[in-house]
Scaffold this motif. Structure first.
Motif, PDB file in Angstrom:
ATOM      1  N   LEU A   1       0.845  -1.192   0.000  1.00 58.53           N
ATOM      2  CA  LEU A   1       0.000   0.000   0.000  1.00 58.53           C
ATOM      3  C   LEU A   1       0.879   1.240   0.000  1.00 58.53           C
ATOM      4  O   LEU A   1       1.841   1.335   0.764  1.00 58.53           O
ATOM      5  CB  LEU A   1      -0.902   0.018   1.233  1.00 58.53           C
ATOM      6  CG  LEU A   1      -1.904  -1.127   1.393  1.00 58.53           C
ATOM      7  CD1 LEU A   1      -2.629  -1.000   2.727  1.00 58.53           C
ATOM      8  CD2 LEU A   1      -2.896  -1.123   0.243  1.00 58.53           C
TER       9      LEU A   1
ATOM     10  N   THR B   1       1.643   4.971   0.943  1.00 56.93           N
ATOM     11  CA  THR B   1       1.213   5.983   1.910  1.00 56.93           C
ATOM     12  C   THR B   1       0.621   7.188   1.196  1.00 56.93           C
ATOM     13  O   THR B   1      -0.316   7.810   1.686  1.00 56.93           O
ATOM     14  CB  THR B   1       2.383   6.427   2.792  1.00 56.93           C
ATOM     15  OG1 THR B   1       3.417   6.965   1.968  1.00 56.93           O
ATOM     16  CG2 THR B   1       2.944   5.268   3.598  1.00 56.93           C
TER      17      THR B   1
ATOM     18  N   GLU C   1      -1.113   7.255  -1.526  1.00 58.68           N
ATOM     19  CA  GLU C   1      -2.479   6.982  -1.967  1.00 58.68           C
ATOM     20  C   GLU C   1      -3.466   7.135  -0.808  1.00 58.68           C
ATOM     21  O   GLU C   1      -4.557   7.687  -0.969  1.00 58.68           O
ATOM     22  CB  GLU C   1      -2.565   5.570  -2.551  1.00 58.68           C
ATOM     23  CG  GLU C   1      -3.908   5.247  -3.182  1.00 58.68           C
ATOM     24  CD  GLU C   1      -3.922   3.884  -3.843  1.00 58.68           C
ATOM     25  OE1 GLU C   1      -4.885   3.595  -4.584  1.00 58.68           O
ATOM     26  OE2 GLU C   1      -2.977   3.107  -3.629  1.00 58.68           O
ATOM     27  N   ILE C   2      -3.062   6.671   0.367  1.00 64.58           N
ATOM     28  CA  ILE C   2      -3.945   6.791   1.530  1.00 64.58           C
ATOM     29  C   ILE C   2      -4.042   8.250   1.969  1.00 64.58           C
ATOM     30  O   ILE C   2      -5.124   8.731   2.331  1.00 64.58           O
ATOM     31  CB  ILE C   2      -3.447   5.893   2.680  1.00 64.58           C
ATOM     32  CG1 ILE C   2      -3.416   4.426   2.225  1.00 64.58           C
ATOM     33  CG2 ILE C   2      -4.345   6.039   3.915  1.00 64.58           C
ATOM     34  CD1 ILE C   2      -2.780   3.486   3.213  1.00 64.58           C
TER      35      ILE C   2
ATOM     36  N   SER D   1      -6.458   9.942  -0.251  1.00 62.45           N
ATOM     37  CA  SER D   1      -7.837   9.600   0.093  1.00 62.45           C
ATOM     38  C   SER D   1      -8.315  10.414   1.287  1.00 62.45           C
ATOM     39  O   SER D   1      -9.429  10.955   1.288  1.00 62.45           O
ATOM     40  CB  SER D   1      -7.931   8.105   0.414  1.00 62.45           C
ATOM     41  OG  SER D   1      -9.214   7.773   0.918  1.00 62.45           O
TER      42      SER D   1
ATOM     43  N   VAL E   1       0.739   9.737   6.421  1.00 67.47           N
ATOM     44  CA  VAL E   1       0.510   8.332   6.744  1.00 67.47           C
ATOM     45  C   VAL E   1       1.850   7.611   6.822  1.00 67.47           C
ATOM     46  O   VAL E   1       2.732   7.823   5.981  1.00 67.47           O
ATOM     47  CB  VAL E   1      -0.394   7.673   5.681  1.00 67.47           C
ATOM     48  CG1 VAL E   1      -0.433   6.162   5.850  1.00 67.47           C
ATOM     49  CG2 VAL E   1      -1.807   8.252   5.758  1.00 67.47           C
TER      50      VAL E   1
ATOM     51  N   VAL F   1      -1.472   0.702   9.170  1.00 69.20           N
ATOM     52  CA  VAL F   1      -1.564   2.082   8.715  1.00 69.20           C
ATOM     53  C   VAL F   1      -1.851   2.994   9.895  1.00 69.20           C
ATOM     54  O   VAL F   1      -2.832   2.788  10.625  1.00 69.20           O
ATOM     55  CB  VAL F   1      -2.670   2.238   7.656  1.00 69.20           C
ATOM     56  CG1 VAL F   1      -2.770   3.697   7.193  1.00 69.20           C
ATOM     57  CG2 VAL F   1      -2.418   1.313   6.470  1.00 69.20           C
TER      58      VAL F   1
ATOM     59  N   VAL G   1     -11.560   5.951   4.097  1.00 67.06           N
ATOM     60  CA  VAL G   1     -10.441   5.311   3.395  1.00 67.06           C
ATOM     61  C   VAL G   1     -10.830   3.914   2.938  1.00 67.06           C
ATOM     62  O   VAL G   1     -10.512   3.501   1.808  1.00 67.06           O
ATOM     63  CB  VAL G   1      -9.189   5.263   4.292  1.00 67.06           C
ATOM     64  CG1 VAL G   1      -8.082   4.437   3.637  1.00 67.06           C
ATOM     65  CG2 VAL G   1      -8.692   6.666   4.594  1.00 67.06           C
TER      66      VAL G   1
ATOM     67  N   ILE H   1     -10.469   3.073  -0.997  1.00 72.17           N
ATOM     68  CA  ILE H   1      -9.354   2.220  -1.434  1.00 72.17           C
ATOM     69  C   ILE H   1      -9.640   0.746  -1.197  1.00 72.17           C
ATOM     70  O   ILE H   1      -9.324  -0.109  -2.027  1.00 72.17           O
ATOM     71  CB  ILE H   1      -8.052   2.617  -0.698  1.00 72.17           C
ATOM     72  CG1 ILE H   1      -7.727   4.090  -0.977  1.00 72.17           C
ATOM     73  CG2 ILE H   1      -6.891   1.735  -1.136  1.00 72.17           C
ATOM     74  CD1 ILE H   1      -6.506   4.598  -0.232  1.00 72.17           C
TER      75      ILE H   1
ATOM     76  N   ALA I   1      -6.798  -0.999   3.468  1.00 74.72           N
ATOM     77  CA  ALA I   1      -6.119   0.284   3.666  1.00 74.72           C
ATOM     78  C   ALA I   1      -6.689   1.074   4.835  1.00 74.72           C
ATOM     79  O   ALA I   1      -6.179   2.155   5.144  1.00 74.72           O
ATOM     80  CB  ALA I   1      -6.222   1.124   2.388  1.00 74.72           C
ATOM     81  N   ARG I   2      -7.729   0.542   5.500  1.00 68.88           N
ATOM     82  CA  ARG I   2      -8.331   1.263   6.620  1.00 68.88           C
ATOM     83  C   ARG I   2      -7.269   1.499   7.701  1.00 68.88           C
ATOM     84  O   ARG I   2      -6.627   0.554   8.159  1.00 68.88           O
ATOM     85  CB  ARG I   2      -9.485   0.467   7.215  1.00 68.88           C
ATOM     86  CG  ARG I   2     -10.167   1.168   8.391  1.00 68.88           C
ATOM     87  CD  ARG I   2     -11.159   0.274   9.097  1.00 68.88           C
ATOM     88  NE  ARG I   2     -12.365   0.094   8.308  1.00 68.88           N
ATOM     89  CZ  ARG I   2     -12.717  -1.056   7.726  1.00 68.88           C
ATOM     90  NH1 ARG I   2     -11.937  -2.128   7.842  1.00 68.88           N
ATOM     91  NH2 ARG I   2     -13.839  -1.160   7.038  1.00 68.88           N
ATOM     92  N   PRO I   3      -7.042   2.752   8.099  1.00 72.47           N
ATOM     93  CA  PRO I   3      -6.023   3.012   9.122  1.00 72.47           C
ATOM     94  C   PRO I   3      -6.345   2.312  10.436  1.00 72.47           C
ATOM     95  O   PRO I   3      -7.493   2.335  10.894  1.00 72.47           O
ATOM     96  CB  PRO I   3      -6.066   4.535   9.294  1.00 72.47           C
ATOM     97  CG  PRO I   3      -6.647   5.055   8.018  1.00 72.47           C
ATOM     98  CD  PRO I   3      -7.634   4.010   7.584  1.00 72.47           C
TER      99      PRO I   3
END
Length: 660
Positions: free
Chosen positions: A540, A542, A544-545, A548, A560, A572, A599, A603, A607-609
């Motif tokens: 993943l 960072t 891209e997150i 988002s 991130v 994350v 997120v 995504i 990718a959920r933090p």
């Protein structure tokens, strides 16, 4: 919509835009017709790449002995460009414009943070550089000697850099935010004999001391190679003095003449050493030489930014202590005879909106800044740029890190009034000049994408084994052919140069950045490879997150990082700054839940933090770069590392407290 979104109607050309996925902006017919660089430029470069660069060298620079050969790659991975030619870099940036009748053209429109200003013509700048060259020569500085420059963003910084180049000496500019320890490491590594500094420089309404850092650097670590410290009077505060070593700049220049003939040097003669930021241990000094570097920065400055030197007012907001300042504040613009703004302070001093005041005051037409600065402007609110007349702007540029689509659209719509093309550029300290960017009169631009290599540059996106990934794939960004402005090594450490940049693939330069190609084959940068996380076997980005998160209407900025997690390998962790209007309007716990789900929807659940930390500010250097290294320390529960390069070191204490 909340402030920071792009509320225009979708027309798909440079007369309007919509904030929707997959948006493409075609150049307006007028821009295509009048553009400096048309599609034939890339076609010619693709047909005969080396011959094309040789033509650029001949057409854009003045040579004492014109080169007959473009590239010698026999000593790979050390390139030699235009090696049989000789020139003087400072002459190309100054004298030749005066000799061509442009001496009255303004070179620098300098604006000090307190409001003082100067307009310096090419004739005046040339004479100041000649006097400075004579002064440095009288102090024993000659070809190949190293001079460290530790100055604020004032005209003297440009003067010193060009005076050093005029003598064939080598400058190493150290950003004024670096500590005495970092400064000493760079002085020692370069073996500098002269340091040019100032008593201090204005920043956020106060004078930030510089001379004390030089004193501390030279007082520790044993004997130094430095023989002379020249001090520009800028801040006006008292400073300590070492007799026999320290000289006031203005006193030393008193009576020095402005007659100086620029001598030619080989194209491969060293021009500068620039130490990469965030270096630990022994500094990594990136070495650039003269002819190839100047050719590519002049070419890209003219073509990527559609420069018209007689009418444009250029402003690159970078400090001269970074490579962007070297290439697109000093060497590229001055080689092209441009008029440019040079600003000493920060965008929010004495009040938010200072940058937009300057754009309006000087009628800036071409504006080049970093995504972090754009997001900070978004956070401050669209009312600030909208309250100024920014109609002079005709092109906007982005540099420093991948720009998220939301910021790209805000930049174009709010700052550019929905009509200005945006060029998102990718390059590095090591590449010396822009490598990947749209051409404003050619490329249909996509918010957030760097898109295509500039003419004469060849890049690819490959997998871990070096195989091209093709459209729709993600991997590692590599440069597959030598380019004129490429680094010639790491100062004093050839083995480290080979291992760092050529060890991964051997015959290709590995940039250290991740990238993906979309279905059209266009390039999207994903940030540093070490900013790619492995979560349960999924790679993943960072960036891209972060993109988002910033797309959420409540979010102004985000950073991130990955943190060790027993279950998933890495997890994350997101640090988020909310917009002013969103603070207090929602329960913090509810905001965290909403952002995690946002997120996941955009995504995917992977990718959920794991953790979202709401903070008032992100840790940034004085140049505006987010220090994710420090956030990783917090996320991993480690002691926070060196914070000396931060604009505000107290930010980390507040962030650490917020995670406990």
């Amino acid at each position: 919509m909340t402030d920071g979104t792009a509320p225009s109607t979708p027309t798909g050309d440079d007369h309007g835009a919509a904030a929707s996925p997959g948006l493409v902006f075609r150049p307006s017919a007028r821009f295509v017709e009048e553009a400096v660089a048309g599609p034939e430029l890339a076609a010619a470069a693709a047909t005969d790449r080396e011959g094309w660069w040789l033509r650029q060298a001949h057409e854009r620079l003045t040579w004492h002995r014109p080169p007959g050969e473009a590239l010698d790659w026999s000593g790979a991975p050390i390139a030699r460009w235009f090696a049989d030619g000789t020139l003087n870099v400072a002459y190309n940036c100054l004298d030749r414009h005066v000799e061509a009748g442009h001496g009255d053209r303004v070179a620098l429109l300098w604006e000090g943070e307190p409001g003082d200003s100067r307009a310096v013509t090419y004739d005046e700048l040339t004479r100041e550089v000649k006097r400075a060259a004579n002064l440095l020569a009288s102090l024993g500085v000659g070809a190949g000697d190293r001079v460290v420059v530790y100055l604020p963003q004032i005209p003297e910084a440009v003067v010193v850099m060009l005076a050093v180049a005029r003598l064939g000496a080598v400058h190493s500019v150290v950003f004024g935010g670096f500590s005495a320890e970092s400064l000493r490491a760079r002085i020692d590594d370069a073996g500098a004999t002269v340091v040019v500094t100032a008593d201090g420089g204005w920043r956020r309404g106060t004078v930030s001391p510089l001379k004390p850092a030089v004193d501390a650097a030279l007082a520790t670590g044993g004997p130094s190679t430095v023989q002379t410290v020249l001090v520009v009077r800028r801040g006006g505060q008292a400073v300590d003095w070492v007799e026999g070593r320290d000289l006031w700049w203005h006193e030393a220049l008193d009576g020095v003449g402005d007659e100086h003939v620029a001598q030619p040097f080989p194209a491969e003669h060293p021009l500068f050493i620039l130490y990469t930021s965030g270096t630990t241990g022994r500094p990594k000094g990136i070495l650039h030489t003269s002819g190839g570097y100047l050719t590519q920065v002049a070419t890209t400055h003219a073509t990527v930014f559609d420069l018209r030197p007689a009418t444009d007012v250029w402003w690159c907001t970078a400090d001269v202590g970074w490579i962007t300042g070297h290439s697109y504040v000093v060497y590229g613009p001055l080689a092209n005879g441009a008029t440019q703004v040079l600003y000493e302070g920060t965008p929010d001093s004495p009040a938010p909106g200072r940058w937009w005041d300057i754009v309006e005051k000087y009628g800036v037409t071409l504006f080049y800044t970093a995504p972090t600065a754009i997001r900070a402007a978004m956070k401050a609110g669209r009312q600030l740029p909208l309250a100024r007349d920014l109609s002079s702007l005709r092109l906007l540029g982005s540099v420093g890190e991948p720009i998220n689509p939301e910021a790209w659209l805000w930049y174009r719509e709010v700052v550019g009034s929905g009509r200005t093309p945006v060029v998102d550029t990718w390059w590095q300290t090591e590449t010396g000049a822009i490598m990947v960017s749209p051409l404003p009169g050619v490329t249909a631009t996509k918010p957030g994408a760097a898109q295509t290599p500039v003419p004469g540059v060849v890049v690819d996106v490959v997998d871990d084994d070096g195989a091209p990934v093709g459209p729709g794939g993600s991997g590692l960004l590599v440069v597959t052919e030598p380019w004129p402005s490429m680094l010639r090594g790491i100062w004093g450490d050839h083995e480290r140069y080979v291992e760092t940049y050529w060890g991964r693939f051997g015959d290709r330069y590995f940039a250290g950045d991740g990238a993906r190609r979309d279905d059209d084959g266009d390039i999207w940068l994903l940030g540093r490879v070490d900013d790619v996380m492995n979560v349960s076997g999924h790679r993943l980005s960072t960036a891209e997150i972060e993109s988002s998160l910033v797309a959420h209407p409540a979010v102004a900025e985000s950073a991130v990082v990955g943190a060790t997690d027993e279950a998933t390998g890495q997890a994350v962790v997101a640090f988020v700054v909310l917009r002013d209007g969103a603070r207090g309007a929602q329960d913090p716990e509810e905001a965290v839940v909403a952002l995690r789900e946002h997120v996941a929807r955009q995504i995917g659940s992977i990718a959920r933090p794991r953790t979202v930390v709401l903070v008032d500010e992100l840790p940034k250097t004085r140049s505006g770069k987010i220090m994710r290294r420090l956030l990783r320390d917090v996320a991993e529960g480690r002691e926070v590392g060196d914070t000396t390069t931060l604009a505000d070191a107290t930010v980390m204490s507040a962030i650490s407290a917020g995670l406990r």
